[in-house]
Motif scaffolding. Structure first.
Motif, PDB file in Angstrom:
ATOM      1  N   ILE A  26     -14.240  -4.769 -55.254  1.00 44.25           N
ATOM      2  CA  ILE A  26     -12.823  -4.373 -55.190  1.00 44.25           C
ATOM      3  C   ILE A  26     -12.623  -3.032 -55.893  1.00 44.25           C
ATOM      4  O   ILE A  26     -11.971  -2.121 -55.360  1.00 44.25           O
ATOM      5  CB  ILE A  26     -11.918  -5.446 -55.839  1.00 44.25           C
ATOM      6  CG1 ILE A  26     -12.042  -6.791 -55.131  1.00 44.25           C
ATOM      7  CG2 ILE A  26     -10.464  -4.977 -55.904  1.00 44.25           C
ATOM      8  CD1 ILE A  26     -11.572  -6.835 -53.712  1.00 44.25           C
ATOM      9  N   ILE A  29     -14.165  -0.176 -53.823  1.00 43.87           N
ATOM     10  CA  ILE A  29     -13.299   0.178 -52.687  1.00 43.87           C
ATOM     11  C   ILE A  29     -12.148   1.060 -53.176  1.00 43.87           C
ATOM     12  O   ILE A  29     -11.802   2.066 -52.549  1.00 43.87           O
ATOM     13  CB  ILE A  29     -12.769  -1.098 -51.990  1.00 43.87           C
ATOM     14  CG1 ILE A  29     -13.923  -1.824 -51.283  1.00 43.87           C
ATOM     15  CG2 ILE A  29     -11.638  -0.768 -51.012  1.00 43.87           C
ATOM     16  CD1 ILE A  29     -13.571  -3.227 -50.827  1.00 43.87           C
ATOM     17  N   GLN A  30     -11.572   0.696 -54.312  1.00 48.73           N
ATOM     18  CA  GLN A  30     -10.494   1.477 -54.930  1.00 48.73           C
ATOM     19  C   GLN A  30     -10.966   2.888 -55.244  1.00 48.73           C
ATOM     20  O   GLN A  30     -10.278   3.871 -54.973  1.00 48.73           O
ATOM     21  CB  GLN A  30     -10.013   0.738 -56.190  1.00 48.73           C
ATOM     22  CG  GLN A  30      -8.988   1.450 -57.015  1.00 48.73           C
ATOM     23  CD  GLN A  30      -9.606   2.264 -58.159  1.00 48.73           C
ATOM     24  OE1 GLN A  30      -8.947   3.106 -58.728  1.00 48.73           O
ATOM     25  NE2 GLN A  30     -10.862   2.037 -58.493  1.00 48.73           N
ATOM     26  N   THR A  45      -5.939  -2.339 -52.862  1.00 50.27           N
ATOM     27  CA  THR A  45      -6.786  -3.036 -53.837  1.00 50.27           C
ATOM     28  C   THR A  45      -5.996  -3.543 -55.044  1.00 50.27           C
ATOM     29  O   THR A  45      -6.549  -4.269 -55.871  1.00 50.27           O
ATOM     30  CB  THR A  45      -7.925  -2.116 -54.332  1.00 50.27           C
ATOM     31  OG1 THR A  45      -7.362  -0.982 -54.995  1.00 50.27           O
ATOM     32  CG2 THR A  45      -8.813  -1.663 -53.180  1.00 50.27           C
ATOM     33  N   TYR A  46      -4.727  -3.165 -55.135  1.00 55.24           N
ATOM     34  CA  TYR A  46      -3.908  -3.516 -56.301  1.00 55.24           C
ATOM     35  C   TYR A  46      -2.902  -4.616 -55.987  1.00 55.24           C
ATOM     36  O   TYR A  46      -2.331  -4.670 -54.892  1.00 55.24           O
ATOM     37  CB  TYR A  46      -3.145  -2.280 -56.804  1.00 55.24           C
ATOM     38  CG  TYR A  46      -4.035  -1.288 -57.501  1.00 55.24           C
ATOM     39  CD1 TYR A  46      -4.281  -1.402 -58.862  1.00 55.24           C
ATOM     40  CD2 TYR A  46      -4.633  -0.256 -56.801  1.00 55.24           C
ATOM     41  CE1 TYR A  46      -5.113  -0.497 -59.512  1.00 55.24           C
ATOM     42  CE2 TYR A  46      -5.464   0.652 -57.436  1.00 55.24           C
ATOM     43  CZ  TYR A  46      -5.702   0.526 -58.791  1.00 55.24           C
ATOM     44  OH  TYR A  46      -6.523   1.414 -59.425  1.00 55.24           O
ATOM     45  N   ASN A 119      -8.859 -11.133 -55.580  1.00 53.66           N
ATOM     46  CA  ASN A 119      -9.218  -9.947 -54.790  1.00 53.66           C
ATOM     47  C   ASN A 119      -8.284  -8.758 -54.989  1.00 53.66           C
ATOM     48  O   ASN A 119      -8.262  -7.856 -54.156  1.00 53.66           O
ATOM     49  CB  ASN A 119      -9.301 -10.269 -53.297  1.00 53.66           C
ATOM     50  CG  ASN A 119     -10.489 -11.134 -52.974  1.00 53.66           C
ATOM     51  OD1 ASN A 119     -11.514 -11.070 -53.634  1.00 53.66           O
ATOM     52  ND2 ASN A 119     -10.359 -11.952 -51.955  1.00 53.66           N
ATOM     53  N   LYS A 120      -7.524  -8.733 -56.066  1.00 56.14           N
ATOM     54  CA  LYS A 120      -6.625  -7.621 -56.354  1.00 56.14           C
ATOM     55  C   LYS A 120      -6.778  -7.199 -57.810  1.00 56.14           C
ATOM     56  O   LYS A 120      -7.000  -8.032 -58.693  1.00 56.14           O
ATOM     57  CB  LYS A 120      -5.155  -7.995 -56.117  1.00 56.14           C
ATOM     58  CG  LYS A 120      -4.828  -8.380 -54.692  1.00 56.14           C
ATOM     59  CD  LYS A 120      -4.852  -7.189 -53.768  1.00 56.14           C
ATOM     60  CE  LYS A 120      -4.433  -7.600 -52.365  1.00 56.14           C
ATOM     61  NZ  LYS A 120      -4.463  -6.497 -51.447  1.00 56.14           N
TER      62      LYS A 120
END
Length: 128
Positions: A26, A29-30, A45-46, A119-120
């Motif tokens: 995660i 990806i960010q 992603t947040y 997932n965040k």
């Protein structure tokens, strides 16, 4: 009937399992979205209620909409924005990155501590 129930359980397990990413993934990806200045991928992603802190516990701001305003401007105004990871440590659901950030012709070292849940990214604490 037993076969249908078994398939239902198997399908639900596999769907739930495949939708879980590691905290490291995660955060990566960010990072890639940040470096590509892709605001939508970055914010995806947040968590909606993201909290951003300055170390040790000073709340800088919260909420994805506030983050959108800040980073949209940054992405538009700084064409050579780049963040490189010098070191990454993963402890449970936390990812600790030693970052080297280029903003125009200035370079800044910082540490970002990301906390990931469902997932965040739910919390980031910056040391700079």
């Amino acid at each position: 009937m037993k076969n249908v129930l078994f398939l239902f359980i198997l399908l639900n397990f596999s769907i739930g399992f495949s939708q879980t990413e590691s905290p490291e993934k995660i955060v990566q990806i960010q990072l890639e979205a940040y470096n590509n200045r892709n605001i939508d991928a970055f914010l995806a992603t947040y968590d909606d209620n993201i909290k951003i802190y300055d170390f040790p516990n000073t709340l800088s701001y919260e909420g994805k909409e506030k983050m959108r305003k800040i980073y949209s401007s940054l992405f538009k105004e700084v064409p050579n924005l780049l963040c490189e990871i010098k070191k990454r440590i993963i402890i449970g659901n936390k990812v600790i990155d030693e970052e080297y950030v280029r903003v125009n012709n200035e370079f800044v070292s910082a540490v970002a501590i990301y906390e990931v849940k469902n997932n965040k990214i739910i919390k980031v604490t910056f040391i700079h």
